[in-house]
Design an enzyme around this catalytic site. Structure first.
Site, PDB file in Angstrom:
ATOM      1  N   CYS A  92       0.851  -1.272   0.093  1.00 60.40           N
ATOM      2  CA  CYS A  92      -0.244   0.066  -0.084  1.00 60.40           C
ATOM      3  C   CYS A  92       0.908   1.338   0.065  1.00 60.40           C
ATOM      4  CB  CYS A  92      -0.829  -0.063   1.128  1.00 60.40           C
ATOM      5  SG  CYS A  92      -0.231   0.116   2.704  1.00 60.40           S
ATOM      6  N   TYR A  93       0.321   2.263   0.433  1.00 53.37           N
ATOM      7  CA  TYR A  93       1.312   3.474   0.509  1.00 53.37           C
ATOM      8  C   TYR A  93       2.383   3.616   1.497  1.00 53.37           C
ATOM      9  CZ  TYR A  93      -2.397   5.717  -2.159  1.00 53.37           C
ATOM     10  OH  TYR A  93      -3.384   5.607  -3.183  1.00 53.37           O
TER      11      TYR A  93
END
Length: 101
Positions: free
Chosen positions: A65-66
């Site tokens: 993810c980020y």
């Protein structure tokens, strides 16, 4: 039911060199298109069922993810769907990008 494991950027590099690994990136499509780990698949709600139906449940699966937070929930969900060897990338794409810039 198994639980996911945490993975560092260095461990991911070693894993991709040593064996066949699946990488799913759960960031939004624009972020994914602007840059992602080579070979990653952009997993989202629309293609999740198809991915699960087609994926090799026995191959290691790394969720990105980020920043490594949202990937933990997604990794646990994928464990619950039957994947045996699931990892969440600590630091997410941000850490990977910083290490590979």
């Amino acid at each position: 039911m198994s639980s996911f494991k945490h993975l560092s950027v260095n461990q991911l590099v070693q894993m991709t060199e040593a064996k066949s690994v699946q990488i799913v990136d759960i960031r939004d499509g624009n972020s994914f298109n602007n840059g992602h780990i080579d070979g990653a698949f952009n997993l989202n709600n629309e293609n999740l069922a198809h991915f699960i139906g087609q994926a090799d449940m026995d191959r290691p699966l790394v969720v990105v993810c980020y920043h490594g937070i949202s990937s933990q929930n997604a990794a646990q969900y994928l464990c619950e769907q039957g994947f045996d060897d699931v990892y969440s990338l600590d630091g997410g794409f941000s850490a990977w990008h910083e290490a590979n810039a």
